[in-house]
Scaffold this active site. Structure first.
Site, PDB file in Angstrom:
ATOM      1  N   LYS A  83       0.852  -1.186   0.000  1.00 34.10           N
ATOM      2  CA  LYS A  83       0.000   0.000   0.000  1.00 34.10           C
ATOM      3  C   LYS A  83       0.892   1.241   0.000  1.00 34.10           C
ATOM      4  O   LYS A  83       1.791   1.363   0.850  1.00 34.10           O
ATOM      5  CB  LYS A  83      -0.840  -0.037   1.272  1.00 34.10           C
TER       6      LYS A  83
HETATM    7  C1  E4P Z   1      -8.344   1.102   4.091  1.00 36.85           C
HETATM    8  O1  E4P Z   1      -7.546   0.733   3.308  1.00 36.85           O
HETATM    9  C2  E4P Z   1      -8.265   2.380   4.822  1.00 36.85           C
HETATM   10  O2  E4P Z   1      -7.041   2.509   5.447  1.00 36.85           O
HETATM   11  C3  E4P Z   1      -9.400   2.490   5.801  1.00 36.85           C
HETATM   12  O3  E4P Z   1     -10.584   2.054   5.171  1.00 36.85           O
HETATM   13  C4  E4P Z   1      -9.562   3.842   6.423  1.00 36.85           C
HETATM   14  O4  E4P Z   1     -10.742   3.867   7.177  1.00 36.85           O
HETATM   15  P1  E4P Z   1     -11.058   5.018   8.234  1.00 36.85           P
HETATM   16  O5  E4P Z   1     -11.337   6.275   7.508  1.00 36.85           O
HETATM   17  O6  E4P Z   1     -12.277   4.523   8.960  1.00 36.85           O
HETATM   18  O7  E4P Z   1      -9.851   5.141   9.119  1.00 36.85           O
END
Ligand code: E4P
Length: 232
Positions: A83
């Protein structure tokens, strides 16, 4: 639509993986901090539990270090998706890792233009954050519609839209209606998707009526063998 779970909690991942409904896992540095323990060990363990893509995020911000981190993460297991943040260095890293055959999830996407850049960089997944857009008074789902519309014009784009920052089951349904490829959701949202008061009420009635028949589908021997198997 594929379902990813958005957590680094091993117990919750194990429980959901056993349902057979989990196609992948997404983590981020905040989720890893919450889970505690060694990041590299945690990702290795998640990759053993779930065979689909497991997102593990780099923490450097410059291309050279991101690339080194990404290569190290990718070596943990073949199902690691590295990522990277949607920054110029992140996209450069995405391009290099993609060319090396590594899956890349480009995260922190908040505009259609950014999603277009990620597709050009060869991202395997683009992660638009719908919940965080809603939080600032924007409409997150409109971004999903825009990205899908753009990507659909260009059949050569292989990037999958991974709807992230999901806060409730209705967002999963909206994303599915738009044709998004994947939704990543906290375990609580997966549990919410199951629930409906009419399902619970209907089951209660069926079971009460079944009791009245005095019958059992499994005879006492079969029930005992099942219980022995469960306990053994
Ligand atoms: C996923 O890859 C993201 O990091 C995640 O969905 C972020 O979610 P949040 O906005 O609830 O922290």
């Amino acid at each position: 639509m594929k379902f990813f779970v958005d957590t680094a909690d091993l117990d919750q991942i194990r429980e959901l993986a056993e349902t057979g409904l989990v196609d992948g896992v997404t983590t981020n540095p905040s989720l890893v901090a919450k889970a505690g323990g060694s990041f590299l060990d945690l990702i290795a363990e998640i990759c053993r539990m779930v065979h689909g893509p497991v997102s593990a995020e780099v923490t450097a911000t410059d291309h050279a270090t991101m690339l080194a981190e990404g290569r190290k993460l990718a070596k943990i297991a073949p199902n690691v998706a590295v990522k990277v943040p949607l920054t110029p260095d992140g996209l450069k890293t995405c391009k290099t890792l993609t060319n090396e055959g590594v899956m890349v999830n480009v995260t922190l996407c908040f505009s259609a233009g950014q999603a277009l850049l990620a597709a050009k960089a060869g991202a395997t997944f683009i992660s638009p954050f719908v919940g965080r857009l809603d939080d600032v008074g924007s409409f997150g789902m409109a971004l999903i519609a825009d990205i899908l519309e753009i990507y659909n014009h260009y059949p050569m784009i292989a990037t999958e839209v991974l709807v992230a920052s999901v806060r409730g089951p209705q967002q999963v349904i909206e994303a599915a209606k738009l044709g998004a490829h994947i939704a990543t959701m906290p375990p609580s949202v997966v549990h919410q998707l199951y629930r409906h008061p009419l399902t619970e009420k209907g089951l209660e009635t069926f079971l009460a009526d079944w009791e009245k028949t005095g019958q059992r589908i499994l005879d006492s021997g079969e029930a005992a063998a099942l219980a022995a198997g469960k306990n053994g």
